[in-house]
Write an enzyme that holds these catalytic residues in place. Structure first.
Site, mmCIF file in Angstrom:
data_model
loop_
_atom_site.group_PDB
_atom_site.id
_atom_site.type_symbol
_atom_site.label_atom_id
_atom_site.label_comp_id
_atom_site.label_asym_id
_atom_site.label_seq_id
_atom_site.Cartn_x
_atom_site.Cartn_y
_atom_site.Cartn_z
ATOM 1 N N GLN A 78 -7.212 28.979 30.138
ATOM 2 C CA GLN A 78 -7.187 30.442 30.157
ATOM 3 C C GLN A 78 -8.106 30.948 31.259
ATOM 4 O OE1 GLN A 78 -5.365 32.411 27.902
ATOM 5 N NE2 GLN A 78 -5.986 34.103 29.173
ATOM 6 N N PHE A 79 -7.619 30.950 32.505
ATOM 7 C CA PHE A 79 -8.469 31.322 33.629
ATOM 8 C C PHE A 79 -8.987 32.755 33.529
ATOM 9 C CE2 PHE A 79 -4.521 33.066 35.207
ATOM 10 C CZ PHE A 79 -4.902 34.131 36.011
ATOM 11 N N THR A 80 -8.288 33.623 32.804
ATOM 12 C CA THR A 80 -8.699 35.027 32.742
ATOM 13 C C THR A 80 -9.995 35.249 31.969
ATOM 14 O OG1 THR A 80 -7.288 35.441 30.814
ATOM 15 C CG2 THR A 80 -6.326 35.861 32.998
#
Length: 148
Positions: A78-80
């Site tokens: 989940q890069f966000t």
């Protein structure tokens, strides 16, 4: 490295309408990788994750870990999690690890998690995933190797 850990009764990842992974009791873990993360961040986060005592014991105290109960983990990249909303209304992703660097650390995280003898499943790195869950409690904890 940042983990958003949600205690769940069930969680599932679907990709293109097909179930990729599904667990019952345990953790849904969203994994964010910072552009400066390394193996020390992985080791710290895994140690905290598998020993995190957020399940109730017989006295209803949060005193049991996922290892104690042999519950499962569903790990989703989940890069966000490293999005910055400080300026304007459009998030900046400057602090997020990119491309192959992020994929390599994600895969190292999985390799090291295997050694902990905790059952787990994963999403798919870089895929458009649909994640569903039933949060238990709700109990949601953030583990951050950069701030603790």
């Amino acid at each position: 490295m940042k983990l958003l850990v949600q205690r769940v009764n069930k969680a599932k990842v679907e990709i293109d309408g097909t179930t990729k992974s599904e667990i019952k009791d345990g953790f849904l873990v969203l994994l964010g990788i910072h552009r400066e993360d390394n193996e020390q961040d992985i080791d710290y986060c895994i140690r905290k994750l598998v020993n995190l005592r957020i399940f109730s014991d017989e006295e209803d105290k949060l005193n049991l870990s996922i290892k104690d109960l042999n519950y499962e983990i569903l790990l989703v990249s989940q890069f966000t999690l490293y999005a910055s909303t400080r300026k304007g209304n459009r998030p900046s992703f400057d602090k997020c690890a990119k491309g192959e660097f992020a994929r390599d650390l994600y895969e190292k995280f999985i390799e090291k998690l295997k050694k902990e003898n905790v059952p787990f499943q994963t999403g798919e790195f870089g895929a458009d995933m649909k994640v569903s869950l039933t949060n238990d409690g709700p109990v949601t904890i953030i583990i951050d190797s950069r701030s603790e």
